[in-house]
Write a protein that holds these residues in place. Structure first.
Motif, PDB file in Angstrom:
ATOM      1  N   PHE A   1       4.564  -4.719   0.172  1.00 38.66           N
ATOM      2  CA  PHE A   1       2.854  -4.111  -0.197  1.00 38.66           C
ATOM      3  C   PHE A   1       2.284  -3.129  -0.634  1.00 38.66           C
ATOM      4  O   PHE A   1       1.857  -2.331  -1.271  1.00 38.66           O
ATOM      5  N   THR A   2       2.747  -2.438   0.414  1.00 36.92           N
ATOM      6  CA  THR A   2       1.725  -0.793   0.666  1.00 36.92           C
ATOM      7  C   THR A   2       3.176  -0.232  -0.680  1.00 36.92           C
ATOM      8  O   THR A   2       2.665   0.560  -1.221  1.00 36.92           O
TER       9      THR A   2
ATOM     10  N   ARG B   1       1.633   1.876  -7.706  1.00 30.84           N
ATOM     11  CA  ARG B   1       0.885   2.000  -8.960  1.00 30.84           C
ATOM     12  C   ARG B   1      -0.135   2.251  -8.619  1.00 30.84           C
ATOM     13  O   ARG B   1      -1.305   2.895  -9.658  1.00 30.84           O
TER      14      ARG B   1
ATOM     15  N   ARG C   1       3.909  -0.849  -3.322  1.00 31.20           N
ATOM     16  CA  ARG C   1       3.836  -1.897  -4.548  1.00 31.20           C
ATOM     17  C   ARG C   1       2.664  -0.973  -4.624  1.00 31.20           C
ATOM     18  O   ARG C   1       2.098  -0.286  -5.877  1.00 31.20           O
ATOM     19  N   TYR C   2       1.167  -1.371  -4.327  1.00 29.43           N
ATOM     20  CA  TYR C   2       0.220  -0.041  -4.069  1.00 29.43           C
ATOM     21  C   TYR C   2      -0.494   1.096  -4.759  1.00 29.43           C
ATOM     22  O   TYR C   2      -0.452   1.216  -4.902  1.00 29.43           O
TER      23      TYR C   2
ATOM     24  N   GLU D   1      -2.112  -9.303   1.584  1.00 25.58           N
ATOM     25  CA  GLU D   1      -1.802  -8.369   0.922  1.00 25.58           C
ATOM     26  C   GLU D   1      -3.123  -7.970   0.315  1.00 25.58           C
ATOM     27  O   GLU D   1      -3.192  -6.501  -0.409  1.00 25.58           O
ATOM     28  N   ASN D   2      -4.358  -8.479   0.174  1.00 19.96           N
ATOM     29  CA  ASN D   2      -5.853  -7.958   0.210  1.00 19.96           C
ATOM     30  C   ASN D   2      -6.210  -6.694   1.347  1.00 19.96           C
ATOM     31  O   ASN D   2      -6.001  -6.011   0.856  1.00 19.96           O
TER      32      ASN D   2
ATOM     33  N   GLU E   1      -3.875  -3.672  -0.061  1.00 22.70           N
ATOM     34  CA  GLU E   1      -4.393  -2.746  -0.823  1.00 22.70           C
ATOM     35  C   GLU E   1      -6.047  -2.550  -0.454  1.00 22.70           C
ATOM     36  O   GLU E   1      -5.852  -0.630  -0.867  1.00 22.70           O
ATOM     37  N   ARG E   2      -6.435  -2.519   0.007  1.00 22.32           N
ATOM     38  CA  ARG E   2      -7.457  -2.246   0.441  1.00 22.32           C
ATOM     39  C   ARG E   2      -7.028  -0.585   1.846  1.00 22.32           C
ATOM     40  O   ARG E   2      -7.526   0.176   1.673  1.00 22.32           O
TER      41      ARG E   2
END
Length: 684
Positions: free
Chosen positions: A563-564, A570, A566-567, A599-600, A603-604
């Motif tokens: 997730f790290t 992005r 990925r975001y 995941e949230n 992202e934060r």
């Protein structure tokens, strides 16, 4: 005396005009020729004696003239339907010459030795025959017949010509209307066949649908597809459709090129029509069986692809005189589309073989970029997750209903998508619906659709999710939220694969695979009468329980890195490292919100991170943990830990007096169920 004659003539003229007016009114009210001739037979005797009235129509295809309608005012056994050579009947002569034919006594006239004796059997003596010609074409002739000698005189011709002109217009209108209907049906059939051709590459399915369309329009007996075998140079019946047959005809029968209309059509590259007489010239066993099945006429059309003739389309009828020219033309057009479909099917097979070969060649590359089980979006290497993926691979190729169980945020939709992608339905739609997100009153419309006006606000027709998912998969998330009333309708769709839209009585059949998901205990809901037991058993064919994130802690570091990356990618942030202290805290946290919560959080954290290191607010994590202690997830964890301890103490012996079930105070089957639900196995 002269005044009386003048009055009589005037009165007679009035009757003629009145009769012509009645005929005109009859024509304007109804296009039924039989009704028109019945009316003519009633009103004409008021002007001139008519015992028999006949309509004969010219057939351009056969160049014959046919008794179409014969109306009698006296007893007689006259039957229509007989066809005549033009020179064998006075109506044919009149059609050719366009001149009136009058004869006072046919017994004294020997020009028509076949037609006149048949008329004399019914007592016909005098005849008047007039041409029927509209402004557009010659359509045939009309015959006025009397049992009295010398009935028809030159003085009658003007009136009878007026009658013939009106009848000609009526007949021409009817024939034109029939031609329009035939053209409409022809275009409709060609469109139906075209839609079938472009919607399927399966030759058998395609041919069966086309045959059904032909049978509906032509009322023929059987249809077959014969393909040419270049090696044996014979014709082989590839596909046969004969629903009303006795079973004597079989697919796979081979015939010599000279023994069937199909072989002749193939060799000469032209349509071949063989009636009951022509069929006697063929000696093959196939034709003998056709006769035993009652087939009396056959039409064979060559199938021409852009490169070659590949076979023939063959249609058989139980009628002696079948397949007129317009039907042969129609079948030729259909055969062109079938030839295109066969050519497409063969090309598709070649492309499919090439596709399969390429798929094998790139298998190694796919394995390099995917996880162990080739699930692109499912991240993890834990034993619990691998067990789920193995279950997916087992059930995916089937069409069985799958029930995905698990807590909120565990990724049940990802599992459902992976199941669809691994199935044979992956080329079709994957349709999803969250049952908890739709108000109960609108959920039925969302599932099954509705017709315009079905309820207030239904301003147009709506196609439901089940209809959209035809031949694909439908994923119903939070299925435990469906009302009891709607559950019965859902059960019917699962059992019968059919339903009706709201406001409609038309049954729609679908081929859909259902994948359901819930975070609720459906078994307990059944016991509380909140969920139908029959629907539960229908859904619970192959349950898959997705493990909570705390049950696979070894996957947490992998997910954090995923997730790290990925975001960060992005948001175009150069985050390269994750502090070990942060990773330890994340790995030890129990994650009541599961993967979604993780995941949230990441992202934060990526949003807040300014440098190359990931910064996570661990204080917020602790606060969330304190608030979530009383949750059901903690109770499940405690229950799982307790059962594991008892199993280990009993050395994994489940039954018996000293087994784990006895120690836990529950039945062996209940313990098995809980172990399955909590993902407990001896391999742990």
């Amino acid at each position: 005396m002269a005044n009386k004659d003048t009055l009589g003539s005037h009165s007679k003229d009035q009757r003629k005009y009145k009769t012509l007016l009645e005929i005109s009114e009859t024509i304007s009210k109804d296009q039924d020729l039989f009704a028109l001739f019945r009316r003519l037979a009633q009103v004409l005797p008021g002007i001139v004696q008519v015992d028999f009235l006949a309509l004969l129509l010219f057939d351009p295809e056969s160049q014959l003239i046919e008794d179409f309608i014969i109306q009698a005012n006296v007893a007689g056994d006259i039957q229509g339907g007989k066809k005549w050579q033009l020179d064998a009947h006075p109506a044919g002569t009149v059609f050719q010459t366009q001149k009136a034919f009058l004869v006072a006594d046919i017994s004294q006239d020997h020009r028509y030795p076949e037609a006149f004796p048949l008329m004399q059997e019914d007592g016909v003596v005098a005849l008047c025959v007039l041409p029927l010609t509209s402004s557009l074409r010659q359509v045939g002739s009309i015959v006025f017949a009397s049992r009295q000698q010398g009935t028809y005189q030159e003085s009658h011709l003007e009136f009878l010509h007026h009658v013939a002109k009106q009848v000609a217009v009526a007949v021409d209108n009817v024939l034109h209307h029939q031609e329009l209907i035939r053209e409409r049906d022809r275009l409709s059939l060609l469109l139906e066949v075209n839609n079938t051709v472009i919607s399927s590459l399966d030759l058998r399915s395609l041919f069966e649908k086309i045959s059904q369309s032909l049978r509906k329009n032509l009322q023929h007996g059987y249809t077959s597809l014969a393909l040419h075998d270049p090696q044996s140079h014979r014709m082989r019946t590839h596909i046969l459709d004969f629903p009303s047959g006795k079973g004597l005809l079989q697919e796979g029968l081979e015939t010599e090129m000279d023994d069937t209309p199909a072989g002749q059509a193939f060799k000469e590259n032209r349509p071949v029509v063989a009636d009951v007489v022509a069929l006697r010239g063929y000696q093959s066993d196939f034709i003998k069986v056709l006769k035993q099945e009652g087939i009396q006429a056959v039409c064979a059309i060559p199938l021409s692809s852009p490169n070659q003739i590949i076979g023939t389309l063959n249609v058989g009828s139980r009628k002696k005189h079948a397949f007129p020219k317009h039907e042969v033309t129609l079948l030729t057009q259909v055969a062109t589309q079938i030839a295109l479909a066969i050519d497409n099917a063969l090309r598709f097979q070649e492309v499919n073989n090439l596709k399969n070969r390429l798929a094998k060649e790139k298998l190694y590359l796919e394995e390099e970029i995917r996880t162990e089980h080739n699930f692109e979006d499912i991240i993890g290497e834990s034993v619990a997750l691998k067990r789920v993926l193995q279950q997916l691979e087992i059930v995916a190729p089937t069409s069985s209903t799958v029930l995905i169980l698990g807590e909120t945020g565990t990724g049940k939709e990802l599992i459902a998508r992976a199941l669809h992608q691994l199935s044979t339905r992956k080329e079709r739609s994957f349709v999803k619906l969250n049952c908890a997100a739709i108000p109960t009153g609108l959920l039925e419309s969302e599932l099954f659709g509705h017709e315009k006006g079905a309820f207030t606000g239904a301003i147009s027709q709506k196609v439901g999710r089940f209809e959209l998912a035809h031949e694909g998969s439908i994923f119903l998330d939070e299925i435990g939220e469906i009302s009891l009333e709607l559950q019965s309708k859902l059960l019917r769709v699962l059992q019968e694969q059919e339903f009706e839209r709201l406001g409609s009585t038309k049954t729609i059949k679908v081929d859909v695979r259902l994948i359901a998901a819930t975070n609720r205990d459906l078994e307990s809901m059944v016991g509380a009468n909140q969920f139908r037991s029959d629907l539960y058993y229908r859904l619970n064919v192959f349950p898959i329980t997705v493990p909570a994130l705390r049950e696979r802690p070894e996957d947490i570091p992998i997910l954090v890195r995923y997730f790290t990356q990925r975001y960060a990618s992005r948001m175009k942030k150069p985050i390269e490292t994750i502090p070990q202290k942060t990773m330890d805290h994340l790995s030890q946290y129990h994650w009541p919100g599961n993967v979604r919560e993780l995941e949230n959080l990441i992202e934060r954290a990526v949003i807040l991170s300014q440098g190359s290191e990931l910064v996570v607010d661990l204080g917020a994590l602790k606060q969330t943990r304190q608030k979530s202690l009383p949750s059901n997830a903690t109770l499940n964890s405690a229950e799982r830990a307790h059962i594991l301890k008892v199993l280990q103490d009993s050395k994994w012996v489940i039954g018996g007096p000293d087994g784990a079930a006895q120690r836990l105070g529950m039945k062996r089957t209940t313990l098995h169920s809980k172990m399955k639900k909590l993902n407990i196995s001896r391999s742990l």
